[in-house]
Design a protein around this motif. Structure first.
Motif, short mmCIF file in Angstrom:
data_model
loop_
_atom_site.label_atom_id
_atom_site.label_comp_id
_atom_site.label_asym_id
_atom_site.label_seq_id
_atom_site.Cartn_x
_atom_site.Cartn_y
_atom_site.Cartn_z
N TYR A 182 -2.50 10.22 9.19
CA TYR A 182 -1.15 10.63 9.25
C TYR A 182 -0.64 10.62 7.87
CZ TYR A 182 -1.64 8.80 13.93
OH TYR A 182 -2.34 8.48 15.19
N ASP A 183 -1.44 10.80 6.85
CA ASP A 183 -0.93 10.95 5.30
C ASP A 183 -0.23 9.88 4.75
OD1 ASP A 183 -2.57 13.48 5.16
OD2 ASP A 183 -0.94 14.73 5.60
N ASN A 184 -0.65 8.62 5.02
CA ASN A 184 -0.04 7.50 4.72
C ASN A 184 -1.02 6.58 3.89
OD1 ASN A 184 2.85 7.73 5.59
ND2 ASN A 184 1.88 7.61 7.46
N CYS A 185 -0.60 5.80 3.10
CA CYS A 185 -1.54 4.94 2.22
C CYS A 185 -1.06 3.32 3.22
CB CYS A 185 -1.08 4.65 0.92
SG CYS A 185 -2.06 3.61 0.01
N VAL A 186 -2.20 3.00 3.62
CA VAL A 186 -1.98 1.81 4.66
C VAL A 186 -3.23 0.55 4.04
CG1 VAL A 186 -1.16 3.03 6.52
CG2 VAL A 186 -3.55 2.73 6.37
N CYS A 192 0.88 -1.16 0.16
CA CYS A 192 0.03 -0.03 0.07
C CYS A 192 0.94 1.11 0.07
CB CYS A 192 -0.89 -0.04 1.13
SG CYS A 192 -2.28 -1.40 1.23
N GLU A 193 1.95 1.12 0.57
CA GLU A 193 3.07 2.36 0.84
C GLU A 193 3.26 2.86 -0.53
OE1 GLU A 193 3.29 -0.34 2.46
OE2 GLU A 193 3.72 -0.07 4.53
N GLU A 194 3.31 2.09 -1.58
CA GLU A 194 3.70 2.34 -3.02
C GLU A 194 2.62 2.71 -3.94
OE1 GLU A 194 5.60 -1.40 -4.41
OE2 GLU A 194 7.50 -0.63 -3.54
N CYS A 195 1.60 2.77 -3.35
CA CYS A 195 -0.01 3.09 -4.22
C CYS A 195 0.48 4.71 -4.72
CB CYS A 195 -1.00 2.85 -3.54
SG CYS A 195 -1.54 0.98 -3.31
N PRO A 196 0.66 5.48 -3.76
CA PRO A 196 0.39 6.81 -4.32
C PRO A 196 1.21 7.50 -5.10
CG PRO A 196 0.14 6.71 -1.89
CD PRO A 196 0.78 5.34 -2.48
N HIS A 197 2.51 6.83 -5.46
CA HIS A 197 3.43 7.24 -6.34
C HIS A 197 3.74 8.67 -6.56
CE1 HIS A 197 4.23 3.12 -8.05
NE2 HIS A 197 2.80 3.04 -8.15
#
Length: 149
Positions: free
Chosen positions: A132-136, A111-116
């Protein structure tokens, strides 16, 4: 077994090379079993070594791409040292997942890699954007207040 790690350590200390059995031939290290042969290398990677994720590595431990370690964490610091069975994510060398996650309209290893670098709009599917503005990972069993895709 830790045999390959011990052989590597002895080789490094002595300045020599430890030999591994590739099945039909020997090489200094597993990743060299396939080096001078044609094809993808899988037919040349046997014996003390196994062909995984496009790389020939020891039967125990992980392939870091051009070298081997007991775990991804021990591959080295930096994306140049973290390949093969491992992947560099958020400044940490982690094992590659067996399955990708859905980010909504695309897939990623985590998931951490989704936003690119695109932020929240690229974090959906199996993942959610947190406070916290993170993709989890999207915990489907938790409360329904999380955003959905």
């Amino acid at each position: 077994m830790k045999l390959l790690s011990v052989l590597f350590l002895i080789s490094t200390i002595r300045g020599g090379f430890a030999s591994v059995n590739c099945g039909s031939h020997e090489a200094d290290y597993c990743h060299l079993c396939q080096e001078d042969n044609h094809g993808d290398g899988s037919s040349w990677c046997h014996g003390d070594c196994v062909f995984k994720n496009g790389y020939c590595g020891p039967t125990d431990g992980v392939s870091c791409g051009t070298h081997h370690a007991n775990s991804c964490f021990q591959c080295g610091s930096g994306s140049n040292y973290c390949n093969g069975d491992c992947h560099w994510v958020n400044h940490v060398c982690k094992p590659k997942p067996e399955e990708k996650v859905s980010c909504g309209n695309h897939e990623a290893d985590w998931c951490e890699e989704c936003p690119h670098e695109h932020g929240e709009s690229w974090c959906h599917g199996d993942c959610k954007w947190n406070k916290y503005d993170n993709c989890v990972p999207n915990d489907h069993s938790s409360d329904s207040s999380s955003s959905s895709s």
